[in-house]
Design a protein around this motif. Structure first.
Motif, PDB file in Angstrom:
ATOM      1  N   MET A   1       0.873  -1.172   0.000  1.00  0.00           N
ATOM      2  CA  MET A   1       0.000   0.000   0.000  1.00  0.00           C
ATOM      3  C   MET A   1       0.911   1.222   0.000  1.00  0.00           C
ATOM      4  SD  MET A   1      -2.937  -1.421  -0.094  1.00  0.00           S
ATOM      5  CE  MET A   1      -4.268  -0.347   0.429  1.00  0.00           C
ATOM      6  N   ASN A   2       1.110   1.773  -1.188  1.00  0.00           N
ATOM      7  CA  ASN A   2       2.092   2.828  -1.399  1.00  0.00           C
ATOM      8  C   ASN A   2       1.513   4.192  -1.048  1.00  0.00           C
ATOM      9  OD1 ASN A   2       4.176   4.484  -2.254  1.00  0.00           O
ATOM     10  ND2 ASN A   2       3.608   4.336  -4.420  1.00  0.00           N
ATOM     11  N   ASN A   3       1.728   4.606   0.203  1.00  0.00           N
ATOM     12  CA  ASN A   3       1.275   5.926   0.622  1.00  0.00           C
ATOM     13  C   ASN A   3      -0.195   6.156   0.280  1.00  0.00           C
ATOM     14  OD1 ASN A   3       3.546   7.724   1.781  1.00  0.00           O
ATOM     15  ND2 ASN A   3       4.530   6.710   0.035  1.00  0.00           N
ATOM     16  N   VAL A   4      -0.990   5.097   0.396  1.00  0.00           N
ATOM     17  CA  VAL A   4      -2.424   5.239   0.137  1.00  0.00           C
ATOM     18  C   VAL A   4      -2.968   6.195   1.186  1.00  0.00           C
ATOM     19  CG1 VAL A   4      -4.618   4.047  -0.054  1.00  0.00           C
ATOM     20  CG2 VAL A   4      -2.525   2.924  -0.828  1.00  0.00           C
ATOM     21  N   HIS A   5      -3.357   7.359   0.761  1.00  0.00           N
ATOM     22  CA  HIS A   5      -3.565   8.487   1.659  1.00  0.00           C
ATOM     23  C   HIS A   5      -5.031   8.843   1.830  1.00  0.00           C
ATOM     24  CE1 HIS A   5      -3.025  12.880   2.781  1.00  0.00           C
ATOM     25  NE2 HIS A   5      -2.200  12.281   3.612  1.00  0.00           N
ATOM     26  N   GLU A   6      -5.880   8.371   0.899  1.00  0.00           N
ATOM     27  CA  GLU A   6      -7.269   8.812   0.881  1.00  0.00           C
ATOM     28  C   GLU A   6      -8.119   8.038   1.887  1.00  0.00           C
ATOM     29  OE1 GLU A   6      -6.169   8.330  -3.585  1.00  0.00           O
ATOM     30  OE2 GLU A   6      -5.533   7.449  -1.677  1.00  0.00           O
TER      31      GLU A   6
END
Length: 604
Positions: free
Chosen positions: A419-424
């Motif tokens: 999970m690559n910087n999943v920010h939402e």
């Protein structure tokens, strides 16, 4: 009620042929009286156009009825409806048969059109039982099949017409020219539920039954593969992916192009296909019956309609899928998220190790998932992970933001999910979710739920997940994600930090040589469900060598950890916000080791 068998004389001009063929009979199934009443109530009283001349239409049932999945609940009802459509409206004389000799040239010429009634199976190939009927025409089964193949294709090229529905595309799969004739190859049925159907060309004459309006239908829905192409077909109906549950498994197409009905010319002949015809209630749907009656009149040559392909006129509908490159670039620009420069790529390449800390047990594939524009470090992380995998041979990195790859029929193909910087908060829902219609919202929520369940099942079942930096800021309204990942972001500090090793002996920490290290990065503070009691902490802020950020009363500032979730493995690091972190050799080695732990190649 029990449907009557119909005996029909074919090729009356040839007495010897008539004596040879005898009468055509069809083994019928049961149509109940309530079903017959519903069909009679739904069949129109009048044809759309007056036939140019008396028409005869073959209602073709598969001779492999005993093996047909539709023999008891849709083929008899469809046959009843197809016969009644012709008889009541006067559009055509229906002739029902399952005798393959009807495809001999002398017999086929008596028909203006063929209705392929869910006719699956290799029916163009005669059986041993059929061969006595072919003794004057062919020496063996192969020769008889060649004769019937040529007869059917010549008949269509010369002006005959075919209306086929639903599992007719499952017929003669051993014969490529038949698939080319209908226009597609069958590729499974992901949906057996209510779906949205859109009119690709609302004003097309064959779509008059639907009055220019998209609709919803509960049905078994097929997807198709080559030779399907909008370059060859004039598509009339398609799956409305914006109002359909796209979270079902076994969706193979990556272009969201799920055509459901089309027409095409074939020589001087005409082909009409529609995927509807699985559920019994289809056959007392007035609009579907009108649609099919118009299709039969088109196939017979009485209803002239446009058939030229319209490959570039497909309506654009919302559907889950990868972000188009131009949209991705625009979003990155709007959010001031730069792509790594060539010099920065070279710095990452130089900083990445040449060898992985553990030898992979087998070739590994890792899905790196996230929106490039969601957080500034995302493009740097994408580049670093691709380089780490390629340079060390530890894994192949597949970088994507296509949420369909997270569904249960695709995600298990990967050994780990990053999970690559999943920010939402809700990255699997459309950006403009609030503006969607209620039907679109329902479809989007179903997809979101399917993806989330798939991820949890994937890790619980023994696979690995890796969270980089902002991955703990996402899904704040999804409690199971927080439990799996180990905690949620609540605040951050940006400063030069000293990091200590909570477990210097753990293999994931081997790259540090047992010593604390310094780094300038954005450091996260975590809230529940974070708890040191539930996690194996690898790294923390070293408050003996730096000032207390004064963000937690318990002074617990974890930076990286591992965790078990079901039978799976979790690795998380809060480092990875500052671009320079991605060409920090220690960080890259630590990240690589964490990924190998999540995969299962590094044992604690």
């Amino acid at each position: 009620m029990k449907m009557k068998r119909k005996h029909v004389e074919i090729a009356k001009s040839s007495l010897c042929l008539l004596l040879f063929l005898g009468a055509y009979t069809v083994a019928m199934g049961q149509v109940t009286e309530p079903q017959a009443q519903r069909i009679r109530a739904a069949v129109p009283d009048k044809a759309t156009v007056t036939p140019k001349k008396p028409r005869r239409v073959l209602i073709w049932n598969t001779p492999f009825m005993d093996k047909s999945p539709h023999k008891g609940y849709t083929i008899p009802q469809a046959e009843y409806a197809m016969k009644l459509l012709g008889e009541r409206t006067g559009a055509y004389e229906p002739v029902v048969s399952d005798d393959v000799t009807v495809y001999l040239p002398e017999n086929l010429k008596n028909f203006d059109a063929i209705v392929m009634n869910n006719s699956n199976g290799p029916w163009i190939r005669p059986t041993e039982k059929d061969m006595p009927k072919f003794e004057k025409f062919a020496q063996d089964i192969d020769a008889a099949e060649r004769l019937l193949r040529e007869s059917l294709l010549d008949w269509v090229r010369s002006g005959g017409g075919i209306l086929a529905y639903h599992h007719a595309v499952g017929g003669n799969t051993h014969w490529p020219e038949f698939q080319e004739l209908l226009g597609v190859g069958y590729w499974g049925h992901p949906w057996n539920e209510e779906v949205g159907v859109e009119l690709d060309e609302p004003d097309h004459p064959l779509l008059a039954a639907f009055e220019g309006k998209d609709f919803r239908l509960s049905e078994e829905i097929f997807q198709f593969r080559e030779p399907y192409s909008r370059e060859k077909l004039r598509v009339l109906l398609s799956l409305d992916t914006s109002t359909t549950n796209m979270g079902v498994p076994w969706i193979h197409r990556d272009d969201n192009d799920f055509a459901l009905a089309w027409v095409r010319p074939y020589g001087k002949g005409r082909i009409f296909y529609c995927a509807f015809g699985h559920k019994t209630e289809i056959w007392w749907n007035p609009k579907i019956l009108r649609f099919y009656l118009d299709g039969i009149q088109f196939a017979a040559g009485d209803l002239d309609v446009p058939t030229a392909p319209r490959p570039n006129d497909r309506p654009v509908k919302r559907a889950p899928g990868p972000t188009p490159p131009e949209v991705r670039a625009a979003k990155m620009k709007a959010r001031n998220v730069p792509a790594p420069t060539e010099q920065q790529i070279q710095q990452i390449e130089a900083a990445a190790p040449d060898k992985s800390p553990s030898t992979p047990a087998k070739p590994r594939k890792v899905l790196v998932w996230g929106h490039s524009w969601a957080h500034q470090p995302n493009p740097y992380a994408e580049a670093a992970l691709e380089i780490l995998g390629r340079k060390t041979g530890a894994f192949e990195a597949v970088v994507s933001d296509d949420p369909r790859l997270l569904l249960s029929d695709r995600l298990p193909k990967f050994d780990a999910l990053v999970m690559n910087n999943v920010h939402e908060r809700d990255p699997f829902l459309p950006d403009d979710f609030a503006k969607l219609t209620n039907q679109q919202k329902t479809a989007a929520r179903k997809f979101d739920e399917a993806v989330k369940k798939s991820i949890l099942d994937y890790v619980r079942g023994g696979k690995g997940i890796v969270g980089i930096h902002a991955a703990t800021a996402a899904f704040q309204n999804w409690p199971e994600y927080g439990l799996m990942m180990g905690g949620y972001y609540t605040a951050h500090i940006v400063q030069d930090a000293t990091i200590k090793l909570d477990d210097p002996q753990h293999p994931v920490n081997a790259c540090f040589g047992g010593k604390p290290f310094g780094i300038n990065d954005e450091i996260y503070i975590f809230r529940e469900p974070y708890s040191r009691e539930n996690l194996h902490i690898l790294l923390s802020l070293d408050l003996d060598k730096m000032a207390d950020p004064d963000k937690r009363p318990d002074k617990d500032y974890a930076v990286s950890w591992i965790n078990d979730y079901g039978q799976g493995r979790v690795f998380y690091t809060s480092l990875g916000h500052v671009a320079e972190t991605y060409w920090n050799p220690l960080f890259l080695q630590h990240l690589l080791a964490g990924i190998q732990f999540a995969i299962g190649d590094m044992k604690p």
